[in-house]
Design an enzyme around this catalytic site. Structure first.
Site, PDB file in Angstrom:
ATOM      1  N   GLY A  57       0.773  -1.231   0.000  1.00 31.81           N
ATOM      2  CA  GLY A  57       0.000   0.000   0.000  1.00 31.81           C
ATOM      3  C   GLY A  57       0.806   1.284   0.000  1.00 31.81           C
ATOM      4  O   GLY A  57       0.244   2.351  -0.245  1.00 31.81           O
ATOM      5  N   ASP A  58       2.119   1.207   0.272  1.00 32.07           N
ATOM      6  CA  ASP A  58       2.956   2.415   0.255  1.00 32.07           C
ATOM      7  C   ASP A  58       4.380   2.012  -0.130  1.00 32.07           C
ATOM      8  O   ASP A  58       5.341   2.315   0.562  1.00 32.07           O
ATOM      9  CB  ASP A  58       2.938   3.102   1.621  1.00 32.07           C
ATOM     10  CG  ASP A  58       3.650   4.460   1.605  1.00 32.07           C
ATOM     11  OD1 ASP A  58       3.818   5.031   0.511  1.00 32.07           O
ATOM     12  OD2 ASP A  58       4.043   4.937   2.690  1.00 32.07           O
ATOM     13  N   LEU A  59       4.490   1.314  -1.255  1.00 33.19           N
ATOM     14  CA  LEU A  59       5.743   0.656  -1.597  1.00 33.19           C
ATOM     15  C   LEU A  59       6.617   1.573  -2.453  1.00 33.19           C
ATOM     16  O   LEU A  59       6.702   1.443  -3.667  1.00 33.19           O
ATOM     17  CB  LEU A  59       5.461  -0.666  -2.318  1.00 33.19           C
ATOM     18  CG  LEU A  59       6.612  -1.666  -2.381  1.00 33.19           C
ATOM     19  CD1 LEU A  59       7.247  -1.879  -1.009  1.00 33.19           C
ATOM     20  CD2 LEU A  59       6.123  -2.986  -2.946  1.00 33.19           C
TER      21      LEU A  59
ATOM     22  N   ASN B 167      10.555   2.207   1.818  1.00 33.28           N
ATOM     23  CA  ASN B 167       9.886   1.145   2.561  1.00 33.28           C
ATOM     24  C   ASN B 167      10.256  -0.244   2.048  1.00 33.28           C
ATOM     25  O   ASN B 167       9.526  -1.217   2.263  1.00 33.28           O
ATOM     26  CB  ASN B 167       8.367   1.326   2.496  1.00 33.28           C
ATOM     27  CG  ASN B 167       7.901   2.532   3.299  1.00 33.28           C
ATOM     28  OD1 ASN B 167       8.607   2.997   4.184  1.00 33.28           O
ATOM     29  ND2 ASN B 167       6.729   3.034   2.979  1.00 33.28           N
TER      30      ASN B 167
END
Length: 310
Positions: free
Chosen positions: A220-222, A226
């Site tokens: 979801g926030d790659l 991260n």
């Protein structure tokens, strides 16, 4: 006590570690704009060293971030245990209105994409293929956060409906709190077309006309911050997710902006493991659409950065 200055383990954290764990050191580690982060070195039961990564944040925002990261990491680790640090717990600290998340500590290299793209994308595709929604719907059972932004994770049967509602939710947050200012002239008319024509036109064909997709567990926030590789074994790892069940291609929307350092080569490698959803010829249009949500996240998180608002 300020959470940025922890020198000893809070009792709430000590209670989630194995009985007999002794603290050796706690020191600031890493960088987060939304939390305080630490490396915790301990001696575990039977005199075995055990290191942990501890993240702490304040207030209701902190509670949502810590709980969401724990639940999201649990979901990823259950499917791909070698692709995500093992989560231990989340909870409330014994002082202030402060909350924590703790997981195993894994030493990472400083390398960022492009690292071993083929292996990374293979593992990501495995997560997407095997991370099945427990409800068969899109969403998640708790709120998860992109940065500090709480996401709308209410369960929906239709991906087009879920994505549209989530975009409206973020736009309302942006404009009500002046994260995007000034409001561009004619924006309401353009938004009406975008929300009621563009989104259905690009996403409904995934679910109609004989086509179908299934919800996939996504990080979801790659972006490159991260994801990393382990210092030992050079294995890809992901962390700090904004997890929910989505169309798997949503994950790749965050790879379109050059700022995130993933490239078209990563997308090509991913598609060797997980083929484009039909209609295949509209993949790039969907990717552009998905990238707009990530750009909206950036505009909310960094309201003074003009290029994100544009």
């Amino acid at each position: 006590m300020l959470i940025a200055q922890l020198t000893e383990l809070d009792p709430a954290v000590q209670n989630v570690l194995p009985i007999g764990t002794t603290l050796l050191s706690i020191k600031k580690h890493g960088l987060s704009l939304w939390a305080s982060t630490f490396k915790v070195e301990t001696m575990g039961p039977e005199c075995k060293p055990a290191n942990y990564f501890l993240k702490c944040s304040l207030g209701e925002r902190g509670r949502l971030m810590m709980e969401g990261e724990f639940e999201g990491s649990k979901a990823i680790h259950a499917v791909s245990p070698n692709f995500c640090p093992r989560p231990v717990a989340a909870g409330k600290l014994s002082f202030e209105d402060a909350y924590f998340y703790i997981c195993e500590f894994i030493e990472m290299t400083e390398e960022s994409p492009p690292f071993d793209s083929w292996t990374f994308c293979s593992k990501l595709a495995h997560l997407h293929k095997n991370g099945k929604s427990p409800t068969g719907m899109y969403g998640f059972h708790v709120t998860t956060c992109n940065g500090w932004i709480p996401q709308l994770n209410t369960w929906e049967q239709s991906w087009a409906t879920f994505f549209r509602k989530g975009f409206i939710y973020l736009l309302d947050m942006a404009y009500k709190n002046n994260y995007i200012y000034p409001r561009p002239q004619g924006m309401d008319e353009h938004l009406d077309v975008f929300l009621n024509v563009v989104i259905p036109r690009l996403l409904l064909p995934l679910e109609t006309g004989g086509n179908s997709i299934e919800p996939s567990l996504v990080h979801g926030d790659l972006w490159f911050g991260n994801a990393a590789t382990t210092a030992e074994g050079n294995k890809p790892m992901i962390f700090d997710g904004a997890v929910f069940y989505a169309h798997n291609e949503y994950e790749l929307g965050n790879w379109r902006p050059p700022r995130n350092k993933f490239t078209k080569a990563h997308i090509r490698d991913y598609q060797m493991h997980f083929q484009r959803s039909p209609p295949e010829e509209e993949f790039d249009d969907r990717n552009r659409l998905y990238s707009m949500r990530f750009n909206l996240h950036a505009a909310i998180l960094f309201p003074d950065t003009q290029k994100y608002r544009q």
